[in-house]
Scaffold this motif. Structure first.
Motif, PDB file in Angstrom:
ATOM      1  N   ASP A 165       0.858  -1.200   0.000  1.00 14.04           N
ATOM      2  CA  ASP A 165       0.000   0.000   0.000  1.00 14.04           C
ATOM      3  C   ASP A 165       0.887   1.241   0.000  1.00 14.04           C
ATOM      4  OD1 ASP A 165      -2.123   1.757   0.374  1.00 14.04           O
ATOM      5  OD2 ASP A 165      -2.599   1.075   2.414  1.00 14.04           O
ATOM      6  N   HIS A 189      -2.060   1.930   9.217  1.00  8.97           N
ATOM      7  CA  HIS A 189      -2.649   0.665   9.661  1.00  8.97           C
ATOM      8  C   HIS A 189      -1.672  -0.484   9.478  1.00  8.97           C
ATOM      9  CE1 HIS A 189      -3.193  -0.063   5.295  1.00  8.97           C
ATOM     10  NE2 HIS A 189      -3.445   1.243   5.258  1.00  8.97           N
ATOM     11  N   HIS A 233      -6.318  -3.919   5.970  1.00 12.10           N
ATOM     12  CA  HIS A 233      -6.253  -3.096   7.180  1.00 12.10           C
ATOM     13  C   HIS A 233      -6.255  -3.992   8.414  1.00 12.10           C
ATOM     14  CE1 HIS A 233      -7.845  -0.093   4.193  1.00 12.10           C
ATOM     15  NE2 HIS A 233      -6.853   0.564   4.728  1.00 12.10           N
ATOM     16  N   THR A 287       1.530   0.839   7.677  1.00 15.49           N
ATOM     17  CA  THR A 287       1.687   2.006   6.806  1.00 15.49           C
ATOM     18  C   THR A 287       1.820   3.263   7.661  1.00 15.49           C
ATOM     19  OG1 THR A 287      -0.657   2.619   6.641  1.00 15.49           O
ATOM     20  CG2 THR A 287       0.145   0.909   5.122  1.00 15.49           C
ATOM     21  N   GLU A 302       0.956   7.182   6.670  1.00 16.43           N
ATOM     22  CA  GLU A 302       0.282   7.850   5.550  1.00 16.43           C
ATOM     23  C   GLU A 302      -0.418   9.138   5.973  1.00 16.43           C
ATOM     24  OE1 GLU A 302      -3.363   5.800   4.204  1.00 16.43           O
ATOM     25  OE2 GLU A 302      -2.736   4.079   5.379  1.00 16.43           O
ATOM     26  N   GLU A 310       2.269   7.963   1.347  1.00 15.48           N
ATOM     27  CA  GLU A 310       2.149   6.709   2.103  1.00 15.48           C
ATOM     28  C   GLU A 310       3.238   5.721   1.711  1.00 15.48           C
ATOM     29  OE1 GLU A 310      -1.495   4.488   1.368  1.00 15.48           O
ATOM     30  OE2 GLU A 310      -1.178   3.281   3.178  1.00 15.48           O
TER      31      GLU A 310
HETATM   32 CO    CO Z   1      -2.976   2.571   3.759  1.00 17.68          CO
END
Ligand code: CO
Ligand code: MF3
Ligand code: CO
Length: 267
Positions: free
Chosen positions: A111, A174, A181, A205, A207, A239
């Motif tokens: 991500d 997350h 997530h 992450t 972000e 991110e």
């Molecule tokens: Co994310």
């Protein structure tokens, strides 16, 4: 669900997924110019994922209380904070747009998002994009076993606010792994020494969503997803997905086109 700690095999899976997510952004980069629509960006991303053998994690994504997300990525333009849905409106000179890509490869998620400036943009917009990138790295550079999530949030908040910007509270980083997530939540504000202690094998992450004006956000319209600043001020976000190593961190969402870390980071 609780925090998952990745073993060597999981880490390898996360490295591959992370690099591929970043390579989707590399693929899109030359196309993000005045006149392209965000729908066309979405189509190009789907094309790239098909070539890669990855699957978009966002297409059809439906957390409780949300309608299924209808696109292969998110495109958040100007005062859109996050979760912007690609549409038929062409980007124009002076726009700033966050493109957020999450792919799945062999069950592992990567991500990452970047800001793009469309043609020449205002000095204020440029500064917001640059300082939001730095804010993300202010968080990343602190990652190592023994620190707490609150240390990351504090560093980001202090940096953003000392530059006259505000930190969005409603959305956070997350945990990530075999799920999009996971726990923990990674807040981009907070107090040193609070919240979960970091341990090797955690992947999450960072972000931050940073606003040029006030921190408050609201839902836009009725698509169930798009979030905008309440005061219509510009918002930016970057991110990365990171791994907590034995001694520090490894950024998992790097590729040839990733902007290098800011000078204040010495990894
Ligand atoms: Co994310
Ligand atoms: N990629 C976003 C994140 O960083 C989540 C997007 S969910 C979507 O967590 F459904 F809006 F795509
Ligand atoms: Co994302």
């Amino acid at each position: 669900m609780s925090i998952t700690y990745k073993d060597a095999e999981g880490i390898q899976g996360m490295r591959v997924a992370g690099r591929l997510a970043s390579e989707v952004l590399d693929y899109l980069t030359p196309h993000i110019k005045p006149g392209i629509t965000t729908k066309e960006i979405d189509r190009l991303a789907a094309e790239c994922m098909k070539k890669q053998g990855t699957i978009s994690a966002t297409l059809g994504y439906q957390p409780a209380g949300y309608p299924p997300y209808p696109a292969s990525l998110c495109t958040s333009v100007n005062h859109v904070v996050c979760h912007g849905i690609p549409n038929d409106k062409p980007l124009k000179k002076g726009d700033i747009v966050n493109v957020d890509v999450t792919v799945i490869k062999d069950g592992w998620y990567g991500d990452t998002s970047r800001m793009f400036m469309v043609g020449e943009v205002s000095i204020a917009a440029k500064r917001l994009c640059a300082l939001t990138f730095d804010a993300m790295w202010q968080g990343i550079m602190r990652v190592r076993p023994g620190i707490h999530l609150g240390d990351i949030g504090f560093a980001i908040q202090k940096f953003a606010e000392s530059n006259g910007f505000s930190v969005v509270r409603e959305f956070c980083g997350h945990g990530i792994g075999r799920n999009f997530h996971e726990e923990p939540q990674v807040l981009h504000y907070g107090k040193p020494g609070t919240l979960e202690e970091l341990k090797p094998g955690m992947t999450f992450t960072i972000e931050p969503m940073i606003n040029a004006g006030r921190k408050d956000v609201k839902e836009f319209g009725s698509d169930g997803w798009t979030i905008v600043t309440k005061d219509h001020s510009l918002s930016a976000q970057w991110e990365h997905t990171v791994l907590v190593t034995e001694t520090g961190y490894e950024v998992l969402t790097l590729s040839a086109g990733s902007p290098p870390p800011p000078p204040f980071v010495n990894a």
